[in-house]
Design an enzyme around this catalytic site. Structure first.
Site, PDB file in Angstrom:
ATOM      1  N   GLY A 102       0.875  -1.270  -0.137  1.00 14.66           N
ATOM      2  CA  GLY A 102       0.077  -0.072  -0.118  1.00 14.66           C
ATOM      3  C   GLY A 102       0.755   1.321  -0.021  1.00 14.66           C
ATOM      4  N   CYS A 103       2.138   1.231   0.310  1.00 14.42           N
ATOM      5  CA  CYS A 103       3.018   2.339   0.185  1.00 14.42           C
ATOM      6  C   CYS A 103       3.326   2.832  -1.191  1.00 14.42           C
ATOM      7  CB  CYS A 103       4.210   2.247   0.761  1.00 14.42           C
ATOM      8  SG  CYS A 103       4.179   2.596   2.753  1.00 14.42           S
TER       9      CYS A 103
END
Length: 104
Positions: A102-103
């Site tokens: 998700g980064c």
């Protein structure tokens, strides 16, 4: 996976510079990685880094910011103070772990 040298340490990294071999990390290397991104490590930083490394060893994936807060016991505001702007990404980088899911 390309190899590079960081402050005398030979390590394997991905295209973004995250270490790809768990056992190549050391506390001395962490100090150098932190210095590269403008962070001077304190005991508070080490609490988060130690949690990330232990959690990764147990679960096989890099903990999210929320997990560090809930399971690691470090408040979100504190993480943003310690690792400004992108704490999850910066913590993983210093801890020698893959970038968390998700980064960006």
């Amino acid at each position: 996976m390309p190899a590079t040298t960081i402050a005398g340490f030979s390590v394997h990294v991905d295209a973004e510079g995250f270490l790809t071999v768990y056992d190549e990390w050391s506390p001395d290397l962490a100090q150098q990685l932190a210095k590269r991104i403008g962070i001077d490590l304190t005991d508070a930083h080490w609490k988060a880094i130690r949690f990330l490394r232990a959690d990764y060893a147990a679960r096989g994936e890099t903990a999210t910011l929320r997990r560090v807060t809930v399971a690691g016991g470090v408040p979100t505001k504190e993480l943003f103070r310690l690792f400004p702007k992108k704490p999850a990404k910066k913590m993983a980088y210093i801890a020698g772990l893959p970038k968390p899911r998700g980064c960006v």
